[in-house]
Design a protein around this motif. Structure first.
Motif, short mmCIF file in Angstrom:
data_model
loop_
_atom_site.label_atom_id
_atom_site.label_comp_id
_atom_site.label_asym_id
_atom_site.label_seq_id
_atom_site.Cartn_x
_atom_site.Cartn_y
_atom_site.Cartn_z
N TYR A 183 -5.63 -7.07 -5.99
CA TYR A 183 -6.60 -6.25 -7.23
C TYR A 183 -7.07 -7.04 -8.02
O TYR A 183 -6.52 -7.94 -8.56
CB TYR A 183 -5.90 -5.15 -7.52
N LEU A 241 -6.03 6.38 4.37
CA LEU A 241 -6.93 5.28 5.21
C LEU A 241 -6.88 5.61 6.83
O LEU A 241 -7.83 5.75 7.41
CB LEU A 241 -6.52 3.96 4.93
N GLU A 272 -9.14 -2.18 0.83
CA GLU A 272 -8.47 -1.81 -0.28
C GLU A 272 -8.64 -2.40 -1.26
O GLU A 272 -8.22 -3.63 -1.49
CB GLU A 272 -6.96 -1.15 0.01
N GLU A 283 -11.16 7.47 -3.01
CA GLU A 283 -10.37 6.74 -4.29
C GLU A 283 -9.00 7.63 -4.08
O GLU A 283 -9.02 9.01 -4.01
CB GLU A 283 -10.91 7.12 -5.42
N ALA A 334 -6.15 3.13 -6.12
CA ALA A 334 -6.87 2.57 -5.00
C ALA A 334 -8.34 2.96 -4.63
O ALA A 334 -8.32 4.20 -4.71
CB ALA A 334 -5.92 2.31 -3.77
N ARG A 335 -9.08 2.18 -4.17
CA ARG A 335 -10.18 2.53 -3.61
C ARG A 335 -10.24 2.01 -2.06
O ARG A 335 -10.15 0.82 -1.85
CB ARG A 335 -11.54 1.91 -4.20
N ILE A 336 -10.44 2.73 -1.22
CA ILE A 336 -10.56 2.60 0.27
C ILE A 336 -12.18 2.52 0.79
O ILE A 336 -12.72 3.47 0.46
CB ILE A 336 -9.90 3.47 1.22
N THR A 345 -1.93 6.38 0.23
CA THR A 345 -2.94 5.64 0.43
C THR A 345 -3.02 5.21 2.06
O THR A 345 -4.17 5.50 2.44
CB THR A 345 -3.18 4.20 -0.46
N ARG A 346 -2.13 5.04 2.57
CA ARG A 346 -2.13 4.46 3.63
C ARG A 346 -2.48 5.96 4.76
O ARG A 346 -3.19 5.54 5.74
CB ARG A 346 -0.75 3.84 4.40
N ASP A 391 -6.12 -5.90 2.47
CA ASP A 391 -5.54 -5.41 1.04
C ASP A 391 -5.37 -6.70 0.14
O ASP A 391 -4.02 -7.00 -0.06
CB ASP A 391 -4.32 -4.57 1.41
N THR A 418 0.64 -1.11 0.01
CA THR A 418 -0.17 -0.12 0.04
C THR A 418 1.10 1.15 -0.06
O THR A 418 1.87 1.38 0.92
CB THR A 418 -1.06 0.02 1.04
#
Length: 184
Positions: A122, A32, A149, A168, A172-174, A28-29, A119, A24
């Motif tokens: 994908y 989140l 994720e 988003e 990535a999408r959380i 992104t982290r 996570d 990740t």
């Protein structure tokens, strides 16, 4: 890759070798954990599960911010080596339980955890499958928060959980999820 905040802020983490794991991204982290902070208030004392753990960056971030304990589940050998090296470098062994197995091999939980961080690869749909199983095995309780994720264009696939928020970030999408509120 580094820890974003808390006790181990700015400490570098080792990423697994090879292409099997996609760590990740720091941004992104950061997004989140900002989302979680606004809902939880604090991470102090939380029981966390980092599933599809890879390097352990998500669980270690939670521990850095005050979580009491984290269960890490990962089945890739290179990722497990990186995860164990990261835990050792931070001297976090007493607060960590590494389970070298697939998330789908986890047995029933002794008690629901406060925060589940998933996570999965994908495009695999593994997150939704894992969440359905984890809910049946009592890993997810009424007070649990779940962070999943996925790829930006991928559906979370969590049929029995309620979406609290979606963000988003890059590719990535959380998705933050909870159990539906009980009807009175």
């Amino acid at each position: 890759m580094r820890i974003v905040a808390g006790e181990w802020r700015r400490r570098q983490l080792r990423a697994p070798t090879g292409e099997a794991t996609r760590p990740t991204a720091d941004r992104t982290r950061e997004t989140l954990f900002s989302m979680l902070q606004s809902r939880l208030g604090t991470f102090e004392g939380l029981a966390v599960a980092d599933l599809f753990a890879g390097s352990g960056a998500l669980g270690l971030e939670a521990l850095s911010r005050g979580a009491a304990h984290c269960i890490f589940a990962e089945n890739d050998a290179a990722a497990i080596r990186a995860l164990r090296a990261n835990i050792a470098a931070l001297r976090a062994q007493p607060r960590c339980d590494v389970r070298p197995a697939s998330v789908l091999q986890l047995g029933p939980a002794k008690a629901p955890v406060d925060l589940l961080l998933l996570d999965p690869p994908y495009g695999s749909g593994a997150g939704g499958v894992a969440l359905d199983r984890l809910q049946r095995l009592d890993w997810i309780g009424p007070a649990s928060w779940v962070a999943l994720e996925t790829a930006r264009d991928e559906d979370a696939g969590a049929r029995s959980l309620q979406v609290d928020a979606v963000r988003e970030v890059g590719s990535a999408r959380i998705t933050l999820l909870r159990m539906p509120a009980a009807a009175d």
